[in-house]
Each structure stands twice: as C-alpha cells, then as structure tokens.
Design a protein around this motif. Structure first.
Motif, mmCIF file in Angstrom:
data_model
loop_
_atom_site.group_PDB
_atom_site.id
_atom_site.type_symbol
_atom_site.label_atom_id
_atom_site.label_comp_id
_atom_site.label_asym_id
_atom_site.label_seq_id
_atom_site.Cartn_x
_atom_site.Cartn_y
_atom_site.Cartn_z
ATOM 1 N N PRO A 2 0.832 -1.202 0.000
ATOM 2 C CA PRO A 2 0.000 0.000 0.000
ATOM 3 C C PRO A 2 0.869 1.255 0.000
ATOM 4 O O PRO A 2 1.950 1.279 0.586
ATOM 5 C CB PRO A 2 -0.810 -0.105 1.289
ATOM 6 C CG PRO A 2 -0.027 -1.011 2.157
ATOM 7 C CD PRO A 2 0.754 -1.930 1.259
ATOM 8 N N SER A 4 -0.167 3.901 1.324
ATOM 9 C CA SER A 4 -0.701 4.745 2.384
ATOM 10 C C SER A 4 0.340 5.134 3.425
ATOM 11 O O SER A 4 0.212 6.148 4.078
ATOM 12 C CB SER A 4 -1.858 4.036 3.072
ATOM 13 O OG SER A 4 -1.428 2.758 3.475
ATOM 14 N N TYR A 53 -8.867 7.096 -2.139
ATOM 15 C CA TYR A 53 -8.711 5.673 -1.815
ATOM 16 C C TYR A 53 -7.390 5.104 -2.314
ATOM 17 O O TYR A 53 -6.973 4.038 -1.890
ATOM 18 C CB TYR A 53 -9.925 4.868 -2.295
ATOM 19 C CG TYR A 53 -11.124 5.155 -1.417
ATOM 20 C CD1 TYR A 53 -11.191 4.657 -0.116
ATOM 21 C CD2 TYR A 53 -12.162 5.989 -1.849
ATOM 22 C CE1 TYR A 53 -12.255 4.954 0.715
ATOM 23 C CE2 TYR A 53 -13.235 6.292 -1.024
ATOM 24 C CZ TYR A 53 -13.280 5.768 0.258
ATOM 25 O OH TYR A 53 -14.325 6.070 1.084
ATOM 26 N N GLU A 57 -6.933 3.364 2.363
ATOM 27 C CA GLU A 57 -7.893 2.303 2.044
ATOM 28 C C GLU A 57 -9.252 2.541 2.686
ATOM 29 O O GLU A 57 -10.277 2.131 2.151
ATOM 30 C CB GLU A 57 -7.360 0.948 2.529
ATOM 31 C CG GLU A 57 -6.276 0.381 1.632
ATOM 32 C CD GLU A 57 -5.663 -0.885 2.228
ATOM 33 O OE1 GLU A 57 -6.409 -1.656 2.883
ATOM 34 O OE2 GLU A 57 -4.461 -1.088 2.044
ATOM 35 N N ASN A 58 -9.247 3.156 3.851
ATOM 36 C CA ASN A 58 -10.504 3.344 4.579
ATOM 37 C C ASN A 58 -10.348 4.504 5.559
ATOM 38 O O ASN A 58 -9.264 5.063 5.711
ATOM 39 C CB ASN A 58 -10.898 2.049 5.311
ATOM 40 C CG ASN A 58 -9.732 1.513 6.149
ATOM 41 O OD1 ASN A 58 -9.034 2.283 6.819
ATOM 42 N ND2 ASN A 58 -9.503 0.217 6.101
ATOM 43 N N GLN A 61 -7.656 4.204 8.344
ATOM 44 C CA GLN A 61 -6.276 4.480 7.947
ATOM 45 C C GLN A 61 -6.035 5.995 7.866
ATOM 46 O O GLN A 61 -4.972 6.490 8.254
ATOM 47 C CB GLN A 61 -6.025 3.840 6.577
ATOM 48 C CG GLN A 61 -4.693 3.165 6.468
ATOM 49 C CD GLN A 61 -4.516 2.500 5.114
ATOM 50 O OE1 GLN A 61 -4.510 3.161 4.084
ATOM 51 N NE2 GLN A 61 -4.384 1.191 5.127
#
Lengths: 206, 206
Positions: A2, A4, A53, A57-58, A61
């Motif tokens: 990811p 993120s 996104y 992811e959500n 996060q």
C-alpha cells in the motif's frame, strides 16, 4: 504494497497525500472524527474519490494519518521551547506559550491530540496506541529537560523527572479540556502553575 | 408547556423519562453523542418514537438531560467523601477512590462529564454551559472542604481554596483522559498526588 504509509510516493503524490491529511485533520478537529465523512474530506481536499482511496484504504487508515499529523503539529507548535525545558525560566516561558495559544484561539478547540484521544481511545485500539505514543513522546520531551536539570544539580537527587513530567503533561491535558469547556484559561493556568511549583520545590536551594 | 423539563409528570411518566435518559447516557458514554441516534436510544430504552418525542423534542434536548444525569451520577459516585474533603486523610481516601474506580473499569471510559465536554464544548453552546456548570459544582465541593480546613487553621491563611480546587479538578480531568488513553492509572495517580502535595505544603506545620 500500500502507498498509504507514504512509501514510494512521487513528490506530487506526497503533496496530494499531505493535502488530504491536512484537510481531514482540520475537519476532525472542528467536528470530531464521527462528524467527518471521507466524502467531506474528499471535497475539502479537492481530490477525487479514487485519489483518496489510492492513499487511504478506509477511514480508519486516514484517522491514523491524522493522529500522526496532529502529533507532529502539536509538538512543533511548542518548539523551540519543548526541546529545551531544562531551566525554570524555560518552563515558565513554555507555560506562558501554551496559555497564550489558548487565549489567541479564544479557548476554542482544546488539544488536537487530547480531543482525538477522548473520541477514539475506547473505539479504536490502534488509534489509542498511536495517541498514547504521541502523549509518551510529549512527556519524554518534558522529562528530558527535567533530567538535564537534575544532572546539573538544579533539581535535587530525589526529584523524579519521569513522574514530574507525567504529572505536568496530565495537568496540561486537563487544563486544555477545562479551558475549552469554561472558555477561560484559569483552569489551564492553575494546573500548569501547580506543576511548575512542584518542580520548583525540588530545587536544592528551596 | 413541554414535559421535557420533568414538570407535571406522573410517577410512571417520570420513570419512563428516566429510563430514556439512562439508556441515552449509557449509549453516549460508549459510542459518543455523534455515534448515538435517537433511534438507538428508543430501541435501548424499549419505548416508542412517540413516547421518546413526548419527553424530548429533539436530540439536543435529550443530550442536555444526559449531561444533567451524568453530572449527578459522577458527583454521587464520589459521595460521601466529596462533601467532606476537609482533611488530608479525606483527600487521600478520595484520591484512592477515584484511582480504584478507574482500575475496576480497566481504565476504559474516561470521565462521563469530561468525555461529553470534549465532544460538545465547541459544537453546542448550551451543552457547553451545562458542562461548565457541572465542573463548577464539582470544583465547589472540593473548594468547600479546603476552605473548611483553612478556617480551622489546617491550611495557612495564604492558601487559596478556589485555585487549589480548580487545579485539583483540572489535574483529575487530565488524569482520567490520559489514563483512558494509556490504559494505566499512572497519569491519574501522578496528577492527583501532585495536587495533594500542593495542598499538603499549605499545612502550617509544613
């Protein structure tokens, strides 16, 4: 892997991610986490859903990125004093800075970390750990200054920098919450002055 | 005239109203105000929508009833000590009670008033005033004990019961928040012990 966590992002990607986090932090500070939807954040940051996104992811996060962002912001706002709280004048100047910051904000908003802690501590175990780690960093900075004072003989041997720092940060957190609620800096001043007195009585000449 | 203020209710009406408020208080303590809908409250209290709206015109009115309910509950949980904080042993017993309560709750939940304050202080001006009044009642109870000690000569003339009480309640609020976040009573103990030391050094024999 990811993206993120901020790895492997281009400079433009990092800037976009930071814009999203800053927008989320501002909204969550004003309205709380529960009162802020990812759609609110998307609109405030001026990004598309797919961009949002891509980085997060959500919502959970995103919340953790907001905690990291606010921790850095809160600690940075106390510099350069926070890293050098190793004398009574420095502690007094830091106390005055914190009171002045609340006065400038008309006592609105409370502590960005404390507010998140109150909302998330029981609801999100990972967020709770991040917030506890943020408080621990803050407390360590206070402790390091007190430990330096003790090492130089400006506090007596029996002074406990760890516990004095914990009590001071705790008093500060209560002060920010009570000041936000009462719209007066009196609770913050009373609590921080009590902490500084507790440090002062540990000076050898006292 | 709205029945929401509790006027002119039959005993059965009062019981129903109280059941709604208790259900709302429990849900809001667990999930926050934003995370609790009136439908959640209705279901938890086992009442119909029309019953709920008979007692509370809207969520804001229900929230204010919850603040009143939690203020009474928090103050009652500290009795009989809170009304007699007029000696060092009484203050120590009160400190131990508060620490024990958090330990029994495994440091979950924080302060029912403080949590509401953190969530509502900036969002709802009337709620903020109710919460500030709740803190003021709590602080006054602490102050009254300290003033009695000073009147009896157990604290020096220059002791300021108002400010000592404010600092103590503020430290306590910070302690409850930090304890909830760290899942350890260490911050609460450090902050309350600092407050008790600040009171102790005002004793004449010190």
């Amino acid at each position: 892997m990811p993206t993120s966590a901020g790895h492997r992002l281009t400079p433009k990607g990092r800037a976009t991610r930071e814009r999203i986090v800053a927008a989320a932090a501002a909204l969550m500070f004003d309205r709380g986490v529960a009162g802020t939807s990812t759609e609110d954040v998307r609109a405030a940051a001026g990004v598309s859903s797919s961009q949002l996104y891509h980085y997060f992811e959500n919502k959970q996060q995103l919340v953790r990125a907001v905690i990291a962002h606010q921790t850095e912001a809160v600690l940075a706002a106390q510099e350069p004093l926070l890293s050098r709280l190793d004398s009574l004048p420095a502690l007094q100047a830091w106390r005055d800075l914190i009171v002045d910051l609340q006065r400038q904000r008309h006592c609105v908003g409370g502590c960005p970390i404390g507010s998140l802690a109150s909302e998330l501590a029981d609801a999100d175990p990972e967020a709770r750990q991040d917030l506890a780690a943020g408080f621990a960093r803050w407390g360590s900075a206070i402790r390091d200054g007190l430990a330096a004072m003790r090492d130089r003989g400006e506090l007596r041997e029996e002074a406990d920098p760890e516990r004095l720092a914990l009590a001071t940060l705790t008093a500060l957190q209560g002060g920010l919450l009570m000041t936000q609620t009462s719209r007066s800096t009196a609770p913050l001043e009373a609590a921080l002055d009590m902490s500084l007195d507790a440090i002062r009585v540990m000076a050898p000449q006292h």
